[in-house]
Write an enzyme that holds these catalytic residues in place. Structure first.
Site, mmCIF file in Angstrom:
data_model
loop_
_atom_site.group_PDB
_atom_site.id
_atom_site.type_symbol
_atom_site.label_atom_id
_atom_site.label_comp_id
_atom_site.label_asym_id
_atom_site.label_seq_id
_atom_site.Cartn_x
_atom_site.Cartn_y
_atom_site.Cartn_z
ATOM 1 C CB ALA A 241 -0.900 -0.007 1.227
ATOM 2 N N GLY B 275 16.550 5.742 6.979
ATOM 3 C CA GLY B 275 16.531 5.194 5.612
ATOM 4 C C GLY B 275 17.289 3.893 5.464
ATOM 5 C CE LYS C 251 9.644 7.997 8.525
ATOM 6 N NZ LYS C 251 10.457 8.215 7.369
ATOM 7 C CB ALA D 166 7.990 2.977 -7.424
ATOM 8 N N GLY E 208 4.536 5.441 -3.836
ATOM 9 C CA GLY E 208 5.396 6.604 -4.068
ATOM 10 C C GLY E 208 6.795 6.106 -4.396
ATOM 11 N N GLY F 39 13.164 19.344 -3.922
ATOM 12 C CA GLY F 39 12.154 18.346 -3.546
ATOM 13 C C GLY F 39 12.489 17.607 -2.264
ATOM 14 C CE LYS G 75 13.383 9.675 9.970
ATOM 15 N NZ LYS G 75 14.047 10.571 9.012
ATOM 16 N N GLY H 245 15.233 8.423 0.160
ATOM 17 C CA GLY H 245 15.413 8.116 -1.263
ATOM 18 C C GLY H 245 14.959 6.707 -1.586
HETATM 19 N N1 HSE Z 1 12.368 13.917 5.371
HETATM 20 C C1 HSE Z 1 13.289 12.989 5.907
HETATM 21 C C2 HSE Z 1 14.700 13.536 5.763
HETATM 22 C C3 HSE Z 1 13.231 11.624 5.265
HETATM 23 O O1 HSE Z 1 14.894 14.624 5.234
HETATM 24 O O2 HSE Z 1 15.620 12.881 6.215
HETATM 25 C C4 HSE Z 1 12.040 10.849 5.722
HETATM 26 O O3 HSE Z 1 12.020 10.655 7.098
#
Ligand code: HSE
Length: 428
Positions: free
Chosen positions: A10, A136, A107, A17, A13, A189, A207, A304
């Site tokens: 689900a 990540g 998170k 993908a 994004g 972005g 986190k 990413g």
């Molecule tokens: N927006 C977060 C960052 C990534 O800039 O590290 C997603 O938690």
């Protein structure tokens, strides 16, 4: 031959993908490593027609994430929608209630509902894992729950929001104001749909609270994280901290003390030569200290497609191998409620103020610090420009309460222009 492990995903994004691409493109490798085929059977997202750079026609489409999560042919519900409540939580709960394992990158949902979801998973014999939710691609959840499980963890620190680290780095290296660096990050972005999640320290605070739960065996206590974003960090502080040998980072620190659990996500100074001080751009770093292992430093991409999908796949592959770890590394019922420490462990502080050009002005500042029991370690006064001069002071270890009372006393002397800036220095 064992049966395939069937995923329902689900959220399609960037990360969703990316997971589909790994499952399609690395099928042989995944099977070789887990002894089991891993397949996607169904997907769900808000917009069906969007081109995601990966074919989806082989998979059943569901409009409703709850329907996807409870399909008979789904073994693992992969939740990549995001959001602390709403569809993500509803579908996760439905999947767990149906006895399905869940892998999520969410998170916010875990920071707010982690304990309840972990209990729910255990009650149904299901597994709920979240490697992709923290830092990540850095496998920090696995490190804490597995490799470091024999340690008492004494401190966990981290730069865990790449966007903030990018903004602070650009202010330093490009001489940009906070606003200019923010706009640049926006243009690339990097910012979340709600930028406050990034620059307000909330995302990184989520986190930190998850790592603290694992590290100290406590229930997730996001509400007890002391949060401060980077919006007030000025270019002057970045330059002058550099002059004193420090970098400013949005740093998360958690430690268990005799006074309770400390959790803080705030801009602070770290030595420029330390690994955290040398972390530039959108990268993440997590530093873990254990009583047996000493200090571990993990560095890597915190966001990413590839890095986050890599973390999701790590959890999925554990399930394919039959490895079933508790959500926070121990039974949910054994996690203790976290008692927040009411005051932070004493630390050195960096103080910056504009001092008026009056005889005895500096002496008054020194007296205010001395009377609060604060000893000066280093001090620098720059030349007067207008009628005030920037003064930087690095104190010896002190409490925030003592510092606040010294600052109030300094302001009352009338020799300090504006509001002094005080930032904690974290020894790393
Ligand atoms: N927006 C977060 C960052 C990534 O800039 O590290 C997603 O938690």
């Amino acid at each position: 031959m064992t049966t395939p492990l069937r995923l329902g995903i689900a959220g399609l994004g960037t990360v969703g993908a990316g997971v589909v691409k790994i499952v399609r493109q690395k099928a042989a490798l995944l099977t070789e490593r887990t002894g089991r085929e891993i397949t996607v059977v169904a997907v769900c997202a808000r917009h069906r027609e969007r081109d995601r750079g990966v074919p989806l026609t082989d998979y059943a489409w569901e409009d409703d994430p709850v329907a996807l999560a409870t399909r008979d042919d789904v073994d693992v519900f992969v939740e990549l929608m995001g959001g602390s409540d709403g569809p993500a939580k509803a579908a996760t709960e439905a999947a767990l209630d149906a006895g399905k394992d869940v892998v999520t990158a969410n998170k916010a949902m875990l920071a707010h509902h982690g304990q309840a979801l972990a209990e729910r998973a255990e009650a149904r014999g299901a597994v709920l894992r979240f490697e992709a939710a923290v830092a990540g691609g850095i496998p920090v959840i696995k490190a804490l729950t597995e490799g470091l499980a024999g340690n008492e963890i004494t401190r966990v620190m981290g730069v865990m929001n790449g966007t903030c680290n990018y903004i602070l780095t650009r202010m330093e290296t490009g001489g940009l104001t906070y606003r200019e660096a923010f706009d640049e990050a926006d243009g690339l972005g990097y910012l979340e749909a709600d930028p406050e999640l990034d620059v307000g320290g909330i995302d990184a605070g989520h986190k930190l609270s998850l790592l603290a739960a694992i590290a100290y065996g406590t229930q997730v206590a996001f509400d007890a994280v002391e949060l401060e974003g980077i919006g007030k960090v000025s270019i002057d502080d970045i330059r002058q901290a550099a002059d004193m040998g420090y970098k400013i980072k949005l740093l998360g620190v958690s430690r268990m003390t005799g006074r309770g659990l400390e959790q803080r996500m705030a801009p602070c100074l770290v030595p420029a030569t330390s690994p955290l001080g040398q972390l530039d751009g959108g990268t993440n770093m997590v530093v873990i200290e254990g009583d047996q292992v000493g200090q571990i430093v993990m560095r890597g991409a915190g966001a990413g497609e590839g890095p986050t999908a890599s973390a999701v796949m790590g959890d999925v592959m554990d399930l394919a191998r039959g490895f079933r770890m508790s959500t926070f590394g121990q039974a949910a019922a054994s996690l203790r409620p976290a008692t927040p420490a009411r005051s932070a462990t004493p630390a050195p502080y960096y103080l910056r103020m504009a001092l008026m050009d009056k005889p005895g002005a500096l002496a008054k500042v020194a007296t205010a610090l001395g009377e609060a029991g604060i000893s000066i370690n280093r001090m620098r006064q720059y030349a007067h420009t207008d009628d005030a001069a920037p003064v930087l002071i690095v104190t010896h270890r002190t409490t925030r309460a003592a510092l606040d009372s010294a600052i109030a006393a300094m302001r009352a002397t009338g020799v300090v222009a504006g509001e002094p800036v005080a930032l904690r220095i974290e020894n790393v």
